[in-house]
Design an enzyme around this catalytic site. Structure first.
Site, PDB file in Angstrom:
ATOM      1  CD  GLN A  40      -2.847  -1.165   2.399  1.00 46.48           C
ATOM      2  OE1 GLN A  40      -2.862  -0.249   3.212  1.00 46.48           O
ATOM      3  NE2 GLN A  40      -3.618  -2.237   2.530  1.00 46.48           N
ATOM      4  N   UNK A  41       2.026   1.199  -0.575  1.00 47.11           N
ATOM      5  CA  UNK A  41       2.957   2.326  -0.626  1.00 47.11           C
ATOM      6  C   UNK A  41       2.821   3.022  -1.982  1.00 47.11           C
TER       7      UNK A  41
END
Length: 197
Positions: free
Chosen positions: A72-73
């Site tokens: 989720q970066u």
């Protein structure tokens, strides 16, 4: 042959052999306190994404990229895409990629190992995925503690991993030859590969 040299040669084999004995794997490999004594990545072990203990001696003779990953970066897409591409083009030449999920940076890897595996499958990942770990602090995996203090593994402004997708280039002997910061995309590693493959 001296006892010291013999014990250094046998240590990886003994560690890997210990993996088959329940209870010994954690004390002899994954949670070893003697990581400072290691001379190469090949002396460590880690659990793969399915929870099986893997002796990293299996990478002897291969050039490796070791990286911490997160799903989720903001840098997830470019890193996964380029790592998959590098692996596809250089695996036959002996390149191996070891991805270690980590939730220490912005809690950007909150899922279970199974969820992470399914996420990586969406990128058609064929390189080796390992179980979620810590890369900083007292609970950091011994391999990561070791890589960060190697002469060519040290960071800018301290040795701590700064964010997701910090990458280490490891030579065929299991030694750290370069560290790449999280803002450096995997494609920058390609120019360094010919020296080591």
């Amino acid at each position: 042959m001296s006892w010291g040299r013999l014990s250094r040669l046998l240590k990886p084999a003994l560690l890997c052999g210990a993996l088959a004995v329940p209870g010994l794997a954690g004390t002899m490999c994954a949670s070893r306190d003697d990581w400072r004594c290691a001379r190469s990545m090949h002396e460590f072990a880690a659990k793969d994404i399915d929870g099986h203990m893997v002796c990293l001696d299996k990478y002897r003779g291969c050039v490796c990229i070791v990286t911490n990953v997160a799903s989720q970066u903001g840098k997830t897409d470019v890193n996964y895409t380029q790592l998959v591409d590098l692996h596809a083009r250089y695996a036959e030449c002996g390149l191996r990629i070891l991805a270690f999920p980590c939730n220490q940076f912005g809690r950007q890897e909150p899922g279970s190992n199974q969820e992470i595996k399914e996420f990586a499958a969406g990128y058609n990942v064929r390189f080796d995925m390992y179980s979620k770990i810590c890369v900083n602090g007292d609970d950091a995996h011994p391999l990561w503690k070791w890589m960060k203090v190697q002469p060519k593994g040290r960071g800018m402004l301290g040795n701590a991993i700064k964010w997701n997708f910090t990458k280490f280039l490891i030579d065929k002997n299991g030694c750290v030859v370069k560290r790449y910061g999280p803002m450096e995309e995997p494609q920058v590693i390609e120019k360094d590969l010919p020296c080591y493959l």
